[in-house]
Scaffold this active site. Structure first.
Site, short mmCIF file in Angstrom:
data_model
loop_
_atom_site.label_atom_id
_atom_site.label_comp_id
_atom_site.label_asym_id
_atom_site.label_seq_id
_atom_site.Cartn_x
_atom_site.Cartn_y
_atom_site.Cartn_z
N ARG A 146 -5.48 11.04 -0.30
CA ARG A 146 -5.92 9.63 -0.44
C ARG A 146 -6.79 9.19 0.74
O ARG A 146 -6.71 8.03 1.18
CB ARG A 146 -4.73 8.68 -0.58
CG ARG A 146 -3.79 8.98 -1.71
CD ARG A 146 -4.41 8.70 -3.08
NE ARG A 146 -3.38 8.76 -4.11
CZ ARG A 146 -3.07 9.88 -4.78
NH1 ARG A 146 -3.73 11.00 -4.56
NH2 ARG A 146 -2.13 9.86 -5.71
N GLU A 168 -2.05 0.57 0.24
CA GLU A 168 -3.17 1.43 -0.20
C GLU A 168 -4.47 0.66 -0.48
O GLU A 168 -5.53 1.06 0.01
CB GLU A 168 -2.76 2.24 -1.44
CG GLU A 168 -3.88 3.19 -1.88
CD GLU A 168 -3.50 4.07 -3.05
OE1 GLU A 168 -2.70 5.00 -2.86
OE2 GLU A 168 -3.99 3.82 -4.16
N SER A 221 -0.98 1.78 -7.44
CA SER A 221 0.04 1.91 -6.38
C SER A 221 -0.33 0.99 -5.23
O SER A 221 -1.43 1.09 -4.69
CB SER A 221 0.07 3.35 -5.85
OG SER A 221 0.32 4.24 -6.91
P1 FAD Z 1 -13.16 -0.80 -5.58
O1 FAD Z 1 -11.78 -1.31 -5.75
O2 FAD Z 1 -14.27 -1.69 -6.00
O3 FAD Z 1 -13.38 -0.39 -4.07
C1 FAD Z 1 -12.43 0.37 -3.39
C2 FAD Z 1 -13.01 0.71 -2.01
O4 FAD Z 1 -14.11 1.60 -2.17
C3 FAD Z 1 -13.57 -0.51 -1.27
O5 FAD Z 1 -13.34 -0.34 0.10
C4 FAD Z 1 -15.06 -0.47 -1.55
O6 FAD Z 1 -15.83 -1.02 -0.50
C5 FAD Z 1 -15.31 1.03 -1.61
N1 FAD Z 1 -16.41 1.39 -2.50
C6 FAD Z 1 -16.48 1.21 -3.85
N2 FAD Z 1 -17.62 1.72 -4.33
C7 FAD Z 1 -18.29 2.25 -3.27
C8 FAD Z 1 -19.53 2.90 -3.11
N3 FAD Z 1 -20.33 3.18 -4.15
N4 FAD Z 1 -19.91 3.28 -1.86
C9 FAD Z 1 -19.13 3.02 -0.79
N5 FAD Z 1 -17.94 2.40 -0.87
C10 FAD Z 1 -17.53 2.02 -2.09
N6 FAD Z 1 -6.05 5.64 -7.62
C11 FAD Z 1 -5.74 6.97 -7.53
O7 FAD Z 1 -6.11 7.63 -6.56
N7 FAD Z 1 -5.02 7.59 -8.51
C12 FAD Z 1 -4.57 6.94 -9.59
O8 FAD Z 1 -3.94 7.54 -10.45
C13 FAD Z 1 -4.86 5.54 -9.70
N8 FAD Z 1 -4.38 4.82 -10.75
C14 FAD Z 1 -4.62 3.49 -10.83
C15 FAD Z 1 -4.09 2.76 -11.89
C16 FAD Z 1 -4.32 1.41 -12.01
C17 FAD Z 1 -3.73 0.65 -13.19
C18 FAD Z 1 -5.11 0.74 -11.03
C19 FAD Z 1 -5.40 -0.73 -11.16
C20 FAD Z 1 -5.62 1.44 -9.95
C21 FAD Z 1 -5.39 2.82 -9.83
N9 FAD Z 1 -5.88 3.58 -8.76
C22 FAD Z 1 -5.62 4.92 -8.67
C23 FAD Z 1 -6.69 2.92 -7.70
C24 FAD Z 1 -8.20 2.77 -8.08
O9 FAD Z 1 -8.38 2.81 -9.46
C25 FAD Z 1 -9.05 3.87 -7.44
O10 FAD Z 1 -8.93 3.84 -6.03
C26 FAD Z 1 -10.54 3.72 -7.80
O11 FAD Z 1 -11.26 4.83 -7.33
C27 FAD Z 1 -11.18 2.44 -7.25
O12 FAD Z 1 -12.45 2.31 -7.84
P2 FAD Z 1 -13.23 0.94 -7.86
O13 FAD Z 1 -14.61 1.20 -8.35
O14 FAD Z 1 -12.46 -0.08 -8.59
O15 FAD Z 1 -13.28 0.61 -6.29
P1 NAP Z 2 5.47 10.15 -10.88
O1 NAP Z 2 4.94 11.24 -11.73
O2 NAP Z 2 6.64 9.37 -11.36
O3 NAP Z 2 5.83 10.73 -9.45
C1 NAP Z 2 6.40 9.88 -8.45
C2 NAP Z 2 5.81 10.30 -7.12
O4 NAP Z 2 6.24 11.63 -6.84
C3 NAP Z 2 4.32 10.30 -7.19
O5 NAP Z 2 3.87 9.38 -6.24
C4 NAP Z 2 3.88 11.73 -6.91
O6 NAP Z 2 3.03 11.86 -5.79
C5 NAP Z 2 5.15 12.47 -6.57
N1 NAP Z 2 5.26 13.70 -7.39
C6 NAP Z 2 5.76 13.81 -8.65
N2 NAP Z 2 5.75 15.10 -9.04
C7 NAP Z 2 5.22 15.81 -8.00
C8 NAP Z 2 4.93 17.18 -7.81
N3 NAP Z 2 5.21 18.10 -8.75
N4 NAP Z 2 4.37 17.56 -6.66
C9 NAP Z 2 4.07 16.66 -5.70
N5 NAP Z 2 4.31 15.33 -5.82
C10 NAP Z 2 4.89 14.91 -6.97
O7 NAP Z 2 4.29 9.11 -10.49
P2 NAP Z 2 3.61 7.98 -11.36
O8 NAP Z 2 3.79 6.69 -10.67
O9 NAP Z 2 4.02 8.09 -12.79
O10 NAP Z 2 2.07 8.36 -11.24
C11 NAP Z 2 1.60 9.55 -11.85
C12 NAP Z 2 0.40 10.06 -11.09
O11 NAP Z 2 -0.65 9.07 -11.12
C13 NAP Z 2 0.70 10.34 -9.62
O12 NAP Z 2 -0.01 11.46 -9.22
C14 NAP Z 2 0.17 9.10 -8.91
O13 NAP Z 2 -0.31 9.37 -7.61
C15 NAP Z 2 -0.98 8.67 -9.82
N6 NAP Z 2 -1.17 7.21 -9.76
C16 NAP Z 2 -1.79 6.70 -8.65
C17 NAP Z 2 -2.00 5.33 -8.55
C18 NAP Z 2 -2.75 4.77 -7.38
O14 NAP Z 2 -3.13 3.60 -7.44
N7 NAP Z 2 -2.97 5.50 -6.31
C19 NAP Z 2 -1.56 4.49 -9.56
C20 NAP Z 2 -0.91 5.04 -10.64
C21 NAP Z 2 -0.71 6.42 -10.74
P3 NAP Z 2 1.45 11.61 -5.84
O15 NAP Z 2 1.29 10.15 -5.92
O16 NAP Z 2 1.01 12.17 -4.53
O17 NAP Z 2 0.88 12.35 -7.00
#
Ligand code: FAD
Ligand code: NAP
Length: 360
Positions: A186, A356, A257
């Protein structure tokens, strides 16, 4: 080529500034539809950036004012205040194409404003598997490298070949190979240097040799061991799990998250395991380092917060890692709830939870 996903519709505009290449300035521009928490947010000034060559003159004009500025993609990983002072750049660069292909794989070049999930589906339509575990993540392609988006054991950095960006320090366009982007859990060079790089295009490399990556339990249990699923089947499974477990921002505001999973040393992990034998954790990084990633959602749930409500905001009932806006919430109200959770987790587990999404 597809069109920019977030192009503004009804605009109040200022007179043209006369500097060549600068798009129309948008005044008091509502970002309610462009932040997934659904907060009422006004950007004092905004520009919709649709071409990389607009960035240099825009940055030049912003820097001449000395006022604050920031970049926004889809707004799904940010916490925005009611008024965003200065200038907001809305990244709307469109376009995606296969730019090279041979028997070993394909290079795909994509504009920063393209919707991430639409892009994943498009790659699968082109018979280019690899990104299916990252389906349904909201936001834009340009933001994906910022926190090296990850889900179900796959991180986007693994499939990035290089990134084109405007470097606000050198005032030039740069093209960094993935090896120079410092992709970690991340995190990336772009997140570590806020307001330095404005990503315009991302170039992916998708190898022709592909195997499904199903080691997360939620995903693995949807398939039987005698069937090797296709990338499309994996994508459909990922969407199914996510729709079941995560709130749709169109219905309930959220930024995914809210806290990162903390990574702790083995000694701290073993100490915690003594006190909480049911603690959910996973090995992290090199096995010999013995680091553990703790499931922050489990800790928050264990503290009794899952499903709780604090006025307009709350903790999602199906996943305690997600804070939600039930309607009428603000950045301050969600941050106050976050502080309550952080304090309780610290008191109970001795572990600090980092937020985050990016706060502005
Ligand atoms: P923004 O929210 O608009 O911006 C995020 C940051 O990136 C800001 O600091 C912004 O300045 C910067 N930024 C955006 N675009 C650019 C650019 N072109 N150049 C430079 N900087 C830039 N994240 C995960 O990692 N895994 C997931 O599974 C995941 N699941 C999600 C589920 C839900 C329901 C939601 C709401 C969010 C989730 N996220 C997840 C978080 C998010 O979707 C990601 O981080 C996504 O990449 C953000 O994209 P955005 O375009 O909305 O960025
Ligand atoms: P999940 O599958 O219930 O797992 C709970 C947590 O345990 C997660 O955070 C995941 O870490 C970790 N995990 C589970 N299985 C694992 C494995 N085999 N090895 C290593 N780590 C493991 O999580 P969830 O909430 O349903 O989300 C599913 C996936 O979507 C996850 O990868 C999560 O990161 C991603 N997600 C991210 C966001 C975001 O905003 N960043 C939002 C929604 C979902 P990791 O998070 O490191 O994978």
């Amino acid at each position: 080529m597809n069109s920019a996903p977030n192009a503004p519709s009804s605009l109040k505009t200022a007179p043209p500034t006369g500097i060549s290449g600068i798009p129309e300035m948008l005044l008091s521009f509502s970002l309610k539809a462009r932040n997934s928490f659904g907060f009422e947010v006004l950007a004092e000034h905004a520009y919709s950036i649709t071409h990389a060559d607009q960035i240099s003159p825009v940055i030049q004009s912003i820097e001449a004012t000395g006022l604050p500025w920031r970049v926004l993609g889809g707004g799904s990983n940010v916490i925005l205040p009611p008024l965003l002072p200065g200038t907001t750049l809305l990244m709307d660069i469109a376009g995606q194409a296969i730019t090279q292909q041979d028997a070993s794989g394909a290079v795909v070049s994509v504009g920063a404003g393209v919707n991430w999930h639409d892009f994943v589906i498009w790659t699968l339509d082109q018979s280019l598997p690899g990104l299916e575990n990252l389906a349904l993540i909201p936001g834009t392609v340009g933001a994906a490298p910022i926190q090296n988006i990850g889900a179900y054991g796959v991180e986007v950095g693994e499939y990035i070949q290089s990134i084109e960006a405007y470097d606000c320090h050198s005032k030039t366009m740069v093209n960094y190979p993935a090896s120079e982007c410092a992709f970690t859990y991340r995190n990336s060079i772009f997140k570590a240097n806020p307001n330095r790089y404005i990503i315009t295009h991302v170039h992916f490399y998708l190898p022709a040799v592909w195997t499904p990556r199903l080691h997360y339990v939620d995903l693995a249990t949807l398939f039987t061991s005698d069937h090797v699923p296709t990338a499309e089947e994996v994508m459909v499974a990922v969407c199914k799990i996510r729709n079941r477990k995560l709130p749709d921002p169109k219905l309930i505001g959220n930024a995914g998250s809210f806290f990162q999973n903390p990574i702790v040393e083995q000694s701290q992990y073993l100490h915690l395991l003594d006190q909480f034998p049911e603690l959910v954790s996973y090995p992290e990084g090199d096995a010999h380092e013995g680091k553990r990633k703790l499931a922050a959602g489990w800790m928050i749930d264990r503290c009794g917060f899952k499903g709780m409500r604090a006025g307009a905001v709350g903790v999602y009932q199906n996943q305690a890692l997600v804070l939600v806006n039930h309607g009428g919430g603000t950045a301050d109200s969600v941050l106050a709830l976050a502080k309550t959770i952080q304090d309780k987790v610290q008191e109970t587990f001795g572990v600090a939870l980092a937020i985050e999404p990016i706060r502005y």
